[in-house]
Design a protein around this motif. Structure first.
Motif, PDB file in Angstrom:
ATOM      1  N   TYR A   9       0.848  -1.195   0.000  1.00  0.00           N
ATOM      2  CA  TYR A   9       0.000   0.000   0.000  1.00  0.00           C
ATOM      3  C   TYR A   9       0.880   1.240   0.000  1.00  0.00           C
ATOM      4  O   TYR A   9       1.909   1.286   0.675  1.00  0.00           O
ATOM      5  CB  TYR A   9      -0.900   0.018   1.235  1.00  0.00           C
ATOM      6  N   GLU A  10       0.453   2.250  -0.733  1.00  0.00           N
ATOM      7  CA  GLU A  10       1.210   3.499  -0.751  1.00  0.00           C
ATOM      8  C   GLU A  10       0.670   4.454   0.302  1.00  0.00           C
ATOM      9  O   GLU A  10      -0.529   4.720   0.370  1.00  0.00           O
ATOM     10  CB  GLU A  10       1.147   4.157  -2.135  1.00  0.00           C
ATOM     11  N   GLN A  11       1.594   4.966   1.117  1.00  0.00           N
ATOM     12  CA  GLN A  11       1.240   5.864   2.202  1.00  0.00           C
ATOM     13  C   GLN A  11       1.806   7.257   1.929  1.00  0.00           C
ATOM     14  O   GLN A  11       2.895   7.388   1.368  1.00  0.00           O
ATOM     15  CB  GLN A  11       1.829   5.370   3.542  1.00  0.00           C
ATOM     16  N   LEU A  54      -2.535  13.251   5.337  1.00  0.00           N
ATOM     17  CA  LEU A  54      -2.825  13.628   3.952  1.00  0.00           C
ATOM     18  C   LEU A  54      -2.789  12.400   3.050  1.00  0.00           C
ATOM     19  O   LEU A  54      -2.036  11.457   3.289  1.00  0.00           O
ATOM     20  CB  LEU A  54      -1.814  14.662   3.450  1.00  0.00           C
ATOM     21  N   ARG A  55      -3.593  12.431   2.015  1.00  0.00           N
ATOM     22  CA  ARG A  55      -3.603  11.333   1.054  1.00  0.00           C
ATOM     23  C   ARG A  55      -2.514  11.518   0.010  1.00  0.00           C
ATOM     24  O   ARG A  55      -2.054  12.628  -0.251  1.00  0.00           O
ATOM     25  CB  ARG A  55      -4.966  11.242   0.357  1.00  0.00           C
ATOM     26  N   LYS A  75      -2.412  -1.616   5.553  1.00  0.00           N
ATOM     27  CA  LYS A  75      -3.593  -0.986   4.975  1.00  0.00           C
ATOM     28  C   LYS A  75      -4.109   0.061   5.946  1.00  0.00           C
ATOM     29  O   LYS A  75      -4.463  -0.252   7.082  1.00  0.00           O
ATOM     30  CB  LYS A  75      -4.672  -2.022   4.688  1.00  0.00           C
ATOM     31  N   ARG A  76      -4.123   1.315   5.509  1.00  0.00           N
ATOM     32  CA  ARG A  76      -4.574   2.421   6.350  1.00  0.00           C
ATOM     33  C   ARG A  76      -5.708   3.153   5.629  1.00  0.00           C
ATOM     34  O   ARG A  76      -5.863   3.027   4.410  1.00  0.00           O
ATOM     35  CB  ARG A  76      -3.418   3.375   6.633  1.00  0.00           C
ATOM     36  N   PRO A  77      -6.504   3.932   6.355  1.00  0.00           N
ATOM     37  CA  PRO A  77      -7.630   4.629   5.710  1.00  0.00           C
ATOM     38  C   PRO A  77      -7.214   5.513   4.552  1.00  0.00           C
ATOM     39  O   PRO A  77      -7.953   5.653   3.577  1.00  0.00           O
ATOM     40  CB  PRO A  77      -8.221   5.460   6.867  1.00  0.00           C
ATOM     41  N   GLU A  78      -6.031   6.130   4.646  1.00  0.00           N
ATOM     42  CA  GLU A  78      -5.600   7.067   3.602  1.00  0.00           C
ATOM     43  C   GLU A  78      -4.717   6.432   2.537  1.00  0.00           C
ATOM     44  O   GLU A  78      -4.300   7.097   1.597  1.00  0.00           O
ATOM     45  CB  GLU A  78      -4.853   8.240   4.246  1.00  0.00           C
TER      46      GLU A  78
END
Length: 275
Positions: A107-109, A115-116, A129-132
């Motif tokens: 996943y890209e953070q 901020l996204r 896996k995070r919300p953003e």
């Protein structure tokens, strides 16, 4: 790949001949021929960054679940990092081996809290896996170098047994922890339609000036259409001196997550399916 401009080519040739015939240490930074070669390399690099290097996207595909990695970048050695003719020089800081594969599954953070990730500000890749966060691919196929068998790779979290290494101050005892691991399974299922490959260029004229180049390609295997290309150049500022390629200038480059540059180009062409 375009040809080297004639003025730069002539300068490089003249310098090579001069260096080959000079007395003492031709690699010395005080050697005027070495200085001239470094200047020629910088001029060539700057020109290529303006006219050829960059990310070129010809067609995008949405909701892609998996890709075929036709080649996986191999582990590098200290000797290779100093070798003027090392094929992988332009991507010296790219992930290698299983870490290269993990980049496509991760996943890209955003590196800026809260901020996204945006098209103009790319982040770094993790397995969280995070919300953003933005997703990677659900699976990756690779070709086993030993037997040519296609292998499907997925990432998963599992309980793994570890040893407290004595050489690192441990007592040799065992303990369990939840780790992110790659599960690799030989497969005869249909191969992904889309593939990723790269071509590292070892051109004597470029390498003599301290310049390396490489091309990443995204291919539609059903039509052999090239959907996108990333062309990168690298230049070691000290020209002929044996400085590591890790310190080279690169174009295009990544401000964050430079080790995942290939993944972050490919996912602009083959847009991963949302979770």
């Amino acid at each position: 790949m375009t040809s080297i401009p004639l003025p730069i080519r002539l300068l490089a040739l003249a310098v090579v001949l001069a260096v080959s015939g000079c007395q003492g240490n031709p690699q010395s930074p005080q050697n005027p021929e070495v200085v001239a070669m470094a200047k020629a390399g910088k001029a060539y690099y700057d020109e290529k960054c303006k006219t050829e290097a960059g990310e070129k996207i010809y067609r995008t595909v949405a909701d892609v679940e998996g890709v075929l990695l036709m080649k996986v970048r191999p582990a590098r050695t200290e000797t290779e990092l100093q070798d003027p003719n090392w094929p992988g020089a332009a991507f010296s800081r790219e992930s290698t081996g299983d870490w290269y594969i993990r980049d496509f599954l991760g996943y890209e953070q955003s590196s800026r809290l809260g901020l996204r990730v945006t098209p103009d500000y790319r982040g770094y890749i993790t397995n969280d896996k995070r919300p953003e966060s933005l997703p990677g691919y659900r699976y990756v196929d690779v070709i086993d170098a030993k037997d040519g068998q296609r292998v499907r790779v997925i990432g998963t979290f599992k309980e793994v047994t570890h040893t407290k290494t004595i050489s690192l101050g441990g007592d040799g005892s065992k303990f369990n922890a939840i780790d992110y691991v790659l599960e690799k399974t030989p497969t005869t299922s249909p191969a992904p339609r889309y593939a990723v490959t790269y071509e590292d260029h070892v051109l004597p004229q470029e390498r003599a000036m301290g310049v390396a180049s490489s091309t990443v390609k995204v291919i539609d295997l059903s039509t052999n259409e090239v959907l996108g290309e990333m062309i990168r150049y690298a230049y070691r500022p000290q020209g002929l001196l044996l400085t590591e390629w890790l310190t080279a200038n690169r174009c295009p480059d990544q401000a964050v997550g430079v080790n995942s540059a290939t993944r972050k180009f490919v996912d602009q062409v083959l847009i991963p399916k949302a979770d």
